[in-house]
Design a protein around this motif. Structure first.
Motif, PDB file in Angstrom:
ATOM      1  N   ARG A 119       0.826  -1.216   0.000  1.00 43.78           N
ATOM      2  CA  ARG A 119       0.000   0.000   0.000  1.00 43.78           C
ATOM      3  C   ARG A 119       0.857   1.262   0.000  1.00 43.78           C
ATOM      4  N   THR A 120       1.969   1.233   0.714  1.00 45.27           N
ATOM      5  CA  THR A 120       2.847   2.401   0.720  1.00 45.27           C
ATOM      6  C   THR A 120       3.418   2.641  -0.665  1.00 45.27           C
ATOM      7  N   ALA A 121       3.820   1.568  -1.343  1.00 50.60           N
ATOM      8  CA  ALA A 121       4.318   1.707  -2.714  1.00 50.60           C
ATOM      9  C   ALA A 121       3.228   2.236  -3.630  1.00 50.60           C
ATOM     10  N   SER A 122       2.023   1.725  -3.456  1.00 45.81           N
ATOM     11  CA  SER A 122       0.905   2.168  -4.282  1.00 45.81           C
ATOM     12  C   SER A 122       0.634   3.645  -4.100  1.00 45.81           C
ATOM     13  N   THR A 123       0.607   4.085  -2.851  1.00 45.06           N
ATOM     14  CA  THR A 123       0.289   5.485  -2.568  1.00 45.06           C
ATOM     15  C   THR A 123       1.394   6.415  -3.035  1.00 45.06           C
ATOM     16  N   SER A 124       2.634   6.006  -2.882  1.00 44.38           N
ATOM     17  CA  SER A 124       3.733   6.866  -3.321  1.00 44.38           C
ATOM     18  C   SER A 124       3.759   6.990  -4.837  1.00 44.38           C
ATOM     19  N   GLY A 125       3.278   5.960  -5.540  1.00 41.25           N
ATOM     20  CA  GLY A 125       3.277   6.016  -6.995  1.00 41.25           C
ATOM     21  C   GLY A 125       2.289   7.011  -7.555  1.00 41.25           C
TER      22      GLY A 125
END
Length: 422
Positions: free
Chosen positions: A357-363
């Motif tokens: 989720r952190t990767a998703s949000t940062s993208g």
């Protein structure tokens, strides 16, 4: 835990814990959609500064970047069911207080930013706890169907049903969307609190173990699993591409295609309808191709859809592209989440989920910035083509996930690794 056989696909039974969790998730998403739509409308009544208005939305991303990994570590430490209903109770109280402030004319931009930041901070614990809780409610072979039903219900409630209610509620009063959102939080909390499950057995944490060490342990586990590492990389690339597309889509529709607001509405409706349909086919696609190959198929079709949208200057092409994009986005999401739940050690689901989720949000915000820059430098169809390139790289990065191996957790569902062909 109970399951049912539906058209040859193992599915969770509606009675019991999963049914209540499903209702709670759908009701809560409906309320979230009401609040999300109403906040910008309230913001424009308070200020004309675009940057200030945008900051309200930005605060919905920032807590994931700051606290996403921490939320995952906490979700692996605590009783997930209790954490979920406690968080929803607090969020219900916060939104109810904000509704009172709006009703009495005390709303302000600062208060809105504080609310958005606080709610999303609490969401980092809630979402990771929910992902970790689901394997305790349904059998491993039914996880795919459970995820599909949850995501489809949430898409229906948040993407199709909530929109028409916002204008109706606003005719009653500016505080009504927030009052309704508070009510949905409290209802969801009651439903989750009523779920009775046996907590999974966990090994005691080593003496002196810290949250920082546990976060690092989860990240190492994610990195060591070749399939999860490739899936996380691909998901990040896709979300950068989607961020670029969504941030500039209104310009693509109104200025490149010259179809106005009606064209934009048609494109968004096509995407929501495609997503809704995707929820019904995601598990069947996984049964046919396997989960890893389902991601590869989804990414390939989305790449072709983005190329169609970026090269064919016609509203029909946009509608077809957005519908296919929504369809395969749901197929991707269902199989990516299920793959992560099934391959993660039971005591690390929260931490590995938080990394995704952190990767998703940062993208998403990174993609939005890239999309704006590309649109200004290369034309308003440039972001769609940029997204196509990023999706193509995502497909390539999935190739290591296609090699058969023995998963960390070996579900006997026939779609995760056991029948994946190289």
């Amino acid at each position: 835990m109970t399951t049912a056989e539906v058209a040859g696909v193992r599915a969770p039974a509606w009675r019991g814990g999963f049914g209540r969790l499903w209702i709670a998730a759908v009701v809560s998403r409906f309320g979230d959609a009401l609040r999300t739509a109403a906040l910008p409308l309230l913001a424009v009544r308070l200020t004309d500064d675009p940057l200030v208005i945008a900051s309200v939305t930005a605060c919905g991303y920032l807590p994931w970047l700051l606290f996403g990994l921490l939320g995952g570590a906490l979700a692996d430490r605590v009783d997930q069911r209790r954490a979920m209903w406690a968080v929803d109770t607090v969020r219900g109280a916060l939104v109810a207080s904000f509704a009172l402030a709006v009703g009495f004319g005390h709303a302000s931009i600062a208060l809105m930013i504080t609310l958005a930041f606080t709610l999303t901070t609490l969401q980092t614990l809630f979402d990771n706890a929910a992902t970790a809780l689901l394997p305790s409610l349904v059998d491993k072979e039914a996880l795919g169907s459970a995820n599909a039903r949850l995501m489809t219900g949430q898409r229906l409630a948040g993407g199709l049903l909530a929109g028409p209610f916002v204008p109706l509620l606003l005719t009653v009063g500016a505080a009504m969307p927030f009052t309704a959102d508070a009510a949905t939080y409290l209802l969801a909390a009651a439903l989750v609190a009523s779920v009775r499950i046996r907590a999974p057995e966990r090994e005691p944490r080593p003496a002196g173990s810290t949250l920082r060490a546990e976060i690092a342990e989860g990240l190492r586990a994610l990195w060591r699993d070749r399939v999860l590492r490739a899936t996380c990389t691909a998901t990040l690339l896709c979300n950068i591409g989607m961020g670029a597309l969504i941030a500039t889509l209104v310009l693509h529709v109104t200025r490149w295609l010259h179809t106005g607001n009606a064209g934009y509405a048609a494109a968004m409706t096509a995407y929501s309808a495609g997503s809704f349909c995707g929820g019904f086919v995601a598990q069947h696609v996984a049964r046919r191709f396997g989960r890893a190959r389902s991601l590869l198929l989804g990414g390939s079709v989305q790449t072709a859809s983005l190329l169609l949208m970026g090269t064919v200057r016609h509203l029909g092409a946009l509608i077809v592209g957005m519908a296919l994009l929504g369809l395969m986005n749901m197929v991707w999401n269902v199989n990516q989440v299920t793959l992560m739940q099934q391959r993660s050690p039971a005591d690390m689901v929260g931490r590995i989920s938080s990394a995704f989720r952190t990767a998703s949000t940062s993208g998403a915000p990174l993609g939005a910035l890239l999309g704006g820059a590309v649109a200004g430098a290369y034309g308003l169809n440039g972001p769609a083509l940029l997204a196509a390139v990023l999706f193509a790289f995502a497909v390539i990065s999935l190739i290591p996930a296609l090699k058969p191996d023995v998963s960390v957790v070996e579900p006997d569902d026939g779609v995760t690794t056991a029948r994946v062909k190289p």
